[in-house]
Scaffold this motif. Structure first.
Motif, PDB file in Angstrom:
ATOM      1  N   ASP A 255      -3.361 -26.061  -0.450  1.00  0.00           N
ATOM      2  CA  ASP A 255      -2.784 -25.929   0.884  1.00  0.00           C
ATOM      3  C   ASP A 255      -1.973 -24.632   0.975  1.00  0.00           C
ATOM      4  OD1 ASP A 255      -0.101 -26.593   2.642  1.00  0.00           O
ATOM      5  OD2 ASP A 255      -1.945 -27.390   3.536  1.00  0.00           O
ATOM      6  N   PRO A 256      -2.299 -23.750   1.935  1.00  0.00           N
ATOM      7  CA  PRO A 256      -1.603 -22.458   2.022  1.00  0.00           C
ATOM      8  C   PRO A 256      -0.095 -22.588   2.221  1.00  0.00           C
ATOM      9  CG  PRO A 256      -3.598 -22.437   3.357  1.00  0.00           C
ATOM     10  CD  PRO A 256      -3.390 -23.850   2.925  1.00  0.00           C
ATOM     11  N   ASP A 257       0.331 -23.534   3.062  1.00  0.00           N
ATOM     12  CA  ASP A 257       1.755 -23.700   3.313  1.00  0.00           C
ATOM     13  C   ASP A 257       2.483 -24.198   2.067  1.00  0.00           C
ATOM     14  OD1 ASP A 257       1.440 -22.878   5.944  1.00  0.00           O
ATOM     15  OD2 ASP A 257       1.143 -24.912   6.700  1.00  0.00           O
ATOM     16  N   MET A 258       1.871 -25.127   1.360  1.00  0.00           N
ATOM     17  CA  MET A 258       2.492 -25.645   0.143  1.00  0.00           C
ATOM     18  C   MET A 258       2.544 -24.570  -0.932  1.00  0.00           C
ATOM     19  SD  MET A 258       4.070 -28.096  -1.198  1.00  0.00           S
ATOM     20  CE  MET A 258       3.784 -29.272   0.120  1.00  0.00           C
ATOM     21  N   ARG A 259       1.484 -23.753  -1.010  1.00  0.00           N
ATOM     22  CA  ARG A 259       1.508 -22.646  -1.966  1.00  0.00           C
ATOM     23  C   ARG A 259       2.647 -21.685  -1.657  1.00  0.00           C
ATOM     24  NH1 ARG A 259      -4.650 -20.521  -3.228  1.00  0.00           N
ATOM     25  NH2 ARG A 259      -5.298 -22.289  -4.515  1.00  0.00           N
ATOM     26  N   ASP A 260       2.837 -21.398  -0.370  1.00  0.00           N
ATOM     27  CA  ASP A 260       3.925 -20.494   0.020  1.00  0.00           C
ATOM     28  C   ASP A 260       5.277 -21.082  -0.373  1.00  0.00           C
ATOM     29  OD1 ASP A 260       2.109 -18.713   1.062  1.00  0.00           O
ATOM     30  OD2 ASP A 260       2.375 -19.338   3.154  1.00  0.00           O
ATOM     31  N   ALA A 261       5.439 -22.386  -0.169  1.00  0.00           N
ATOM     32  CA  ALA A 261       6.707 -23.036  -0.508  1.00  0.00           C
ATOM     33  C   ALA A 261       6.974 -22.972  -2.008  1.00  0.00           C
ATOM     34  CB  ALA A 261       6.691 -24.485  -0.026  1.00  0.00           C
ATOM     35  N   LEU A 262       5.925 -23.204  -2.808  1.00  0.00           N
ATOM     36  CA  LEU A 262       6.084 -23.167  -4.256  1.00  0.00           C
ATOM     37  C   LEU A 262       6.295 -21.730  -4.743  1.00  0.00           C
ATOM     38  CD1 LEU A 262       3.392 -25.785  -5.308  1.00  0.00           C
ATOM     39  CD2 LEU A 262       5.874 -26.069  -5.328  1.00  0.00           C
ATOM     40  N   ASP A 263       5.571 -20.788  -4.139  1.00  0.00           N
ATOM     41  CA  ASP A 263       5.779 -19.378  -4.504  1.00  0.00           C
ATOM     42  C   ASP A 263       7.214 -18.956  -4.208  1.00  0.00           C
ATOM     43  OD1 ASP A 263       3.211 -18.937  -5.439  1.00  0.00           O
ATOM     44  OD2 ASP A 263       2.451 -18.213  -3.506  1.00  0.00           O
ATOM     45  N   ALA A 264       7.788 -19.469  -3.108  1.00  0.00           N
ATOM     46  CA  ALA A 264       9.168 -19.144  -2.754  1.00  0.00           C
ATOM     47  C   ALA A 264      10.132 -19.725  -3.791  1.00  0.00           C
ATOM     48  CB  ALA A 264       9.488 -19.669  -1.360  1.00  0.00           C
ATOM     49  N   ALA A 265       9.805 -20.924  -4.298  1.00  0.00           N
ATOM     50  CA  ALA A 265      10.646 -21.534  -5.323  1.00  0.00           C
ATOM     51  C   ALA A 265      10.614 -20.707  -6.589  1.00  0.00           C
ATOM     52  CB  ALA A 265      10.174 -22.969  -5.597  1.00  0.00           C
ATOM     53  N   VAL A 266       9.429 -20.211  -6.927  1.00  0.00           N
ATOM     54  CA  VAL A 266       9.305 -19.350  -8.110  1.00  0.00           C
ATOM     55  C   VAL A 266      10.123 -18.072  -7.928  1.00  0.00           C
ATOM     56  CG1 VAL A 266       7.693 -17.934  -9.437  1.00  0.00           C
ATOM     57  CG2 VAL A 266       7.053 -20.262  -8.781  1.00  0.00           C
ATOM     58  N   ALA A 267      10.044 -17.500  -6.738  1.00  0.00           N
ATOM     59  CA  ALA A 267      10.759 -16.251  -6.464  1.00  0.00           C
ATOM     60  C   ALA A 267      12.274 -16.426  -6.567  1.00  0.00           C
ATOM     61  CB  ALA A 267      10.388 -15.735  -5.089  1.00  0.00           C
ATOM     62  N   THR A 268      12.754 -17.648  -6.328  1.00  0.00           N
ATOM     63  CA  THR A 268      14.184 -17.932  -6.438  1.00  0.00           C
ATOM     64  C   THR A 268      14.700 -17.705  -7.853  1.00  0.00           C
ATOM     65  OG1 THR A 268      14.046 -19.576  -4.673  1.00  0.00           O
ATOM     66  CG2 THR A 268      15.953 -19.714  -6.115  1.00  0.00           C
ATOM     67  N   TYR A 269      13.841 -18.011  -8.826  1.00  0.00           N
ATOM     68  CA  TYR A 269      14.262 -17.920 -10.225  1.00  0.00           C
ATOM     69  C   TYR A 269      13.771 -16.651 -10.917  1.00  0.00           C
ATOM     70  CZ  TYR A 269      15.613 -22.767  -9.628  1.00  0.00           C
ATOM     71  OH  TYR A 269      16.214 -23.923  -9.179  1.00  0.00           O
ATOM     72  N   PHE A 270      12.713 -16.034 -10.368  1.00  0.00           N
ATOM     73  CA  PHE A 270      12.176 -14.812 -10.996  1.00  0.00           C
ATOM     74  C   PHE A 270      12.110 -13.698  -9.960  1.00  0.00           C
ATOM     75  CE2 PHE A 270      10.392 -18.281 -13.613  1.00  0.00           C
ATOM     76  CZ  PHE A 270      10.916 -17.907 -14.853  1.00  0.00           C
TER      77      PHE A 270
END
Length: 270
Positions: A255-270
């Motif tokens: 799901d594109p929206d879910m991928r964006d949400a998870l990518d944003a979570a990754v960006a928070t830490y890296f």
């Protein structure tokens, strides 16, 4: 006179598997094995159920015969069949018969993936009879004194159509597994992937955020196994964001929206 090796010797675990207990699962399993009680491990995929069984087989000094169950698996795949070779017809024990005959631990991984008409063959081994009928061979295998049956499955991932029958569940003692507490999971990731604890802690934090989305767009959360994969990529020089994209985000959702949400979570830490 030289000792003839047992066919189950190849299944012995000679090196201690790395396992960190998260509760009282080790002494409980030891007690269950002492009573030769069949054991069912329940928990999400990738949370350490298989590693736990490997560790307990090593600790108990018993061979471990593992079967990855699937929907095409037949009863013959478990108990055995006749084979034809140059010398004629011979019987070949299946993994369940091998463990029962020679005293190993037989581990049926994700047992609900097998057809229900296949899994019923384990019933005579899970009560006081402890026998395995080989109907095609006309033999009744009486389980070795050291034999134990262990199964695993993910109850949160099964539908009503694909689940264990109550007549099967009630033959087992059950141990619940989940993802470890933050500090323990970070220690596992750091050890398995060879990364520092700070990096492992960041990955665990990402996983914890993703697990909160289970049932809200995600069928499954990020598992400990997936964290080890991501950390292993980073240990080999892959950039953290790319490693997380490959090992954490893309495998669990399209799901594109879910991928964006998870990518944003990754960006928070890296």
């Amino acid at each position: 006179m030289p000792t003839v090796p047992s066919p189950i010797d190849a299944y012995r675990i000679v090196r201690e598997p790395y396992y960190l207990p998260v509760a009282d699962e080790v002494p409980l399993f030891e007690a269950a094995y002492s009573a030769r009680m069949p054991v069912m491990l329940k928990g999400p995929t990738g949370c350490g159920k298989t590693r736990f069984v490997e560790y307990m087989a090593w600790k108990l000094e018993r061979p471990l015969v593992t079967v990855a169950c699937n929907e095409d698996m037949t009863a013959s795949d478990l108990i055995g069949r006749f084979l034809l070779d140059a010398a004629g017809t011979r019987w070949q024990d299946g993994p369940l018969a091998l463990a029962a005959r020679h005293g190993g631990i037989c581990y049926l991984d994700e047992v609900v993936e097998a057809r229900q008409d296949t899994t019923v063959v384990i019933h005579p081994l899970t009560d006081t009879r402890r026998v395995l009928p080989l109907e095609k061979k006309g033999e009744l295998v009486r389980a070795h004194a050291d034999f134990q049956l262990v199964i695993s499955y993910n109850p949160g991932y099964q539908s009503l159509v694909k689940d264990l029958k109550q007549s099967t569940k009630q033959r087992f003692g059950a141990l619940d597994f989940s993802y470890p507490a933050h500090a323990i999971e970070a220690e596992i990731v750091a050890h398995e992937a060879g990364v520092d604890s700070a990096l492992a802690g960041k990955l665990v934090s990402i996983a914890e955020r993703a697990r909160n989305l289970k049932g809200h767009g995600l069928d499954e959360g990020i598992s400990t196994r997936m964290l080890v994969h991501a950390a292993s990529l980073m240990a080999r020089g892959v950039a953290p964001v790319a490693a997380c994209r490959v090992a954490l985000v893309r495998p669990i959702t399209d799901d594109p929206d879910m991928r964006d949400a998870l990518d944003a979570a990754v960006a928070t830490y890296f």
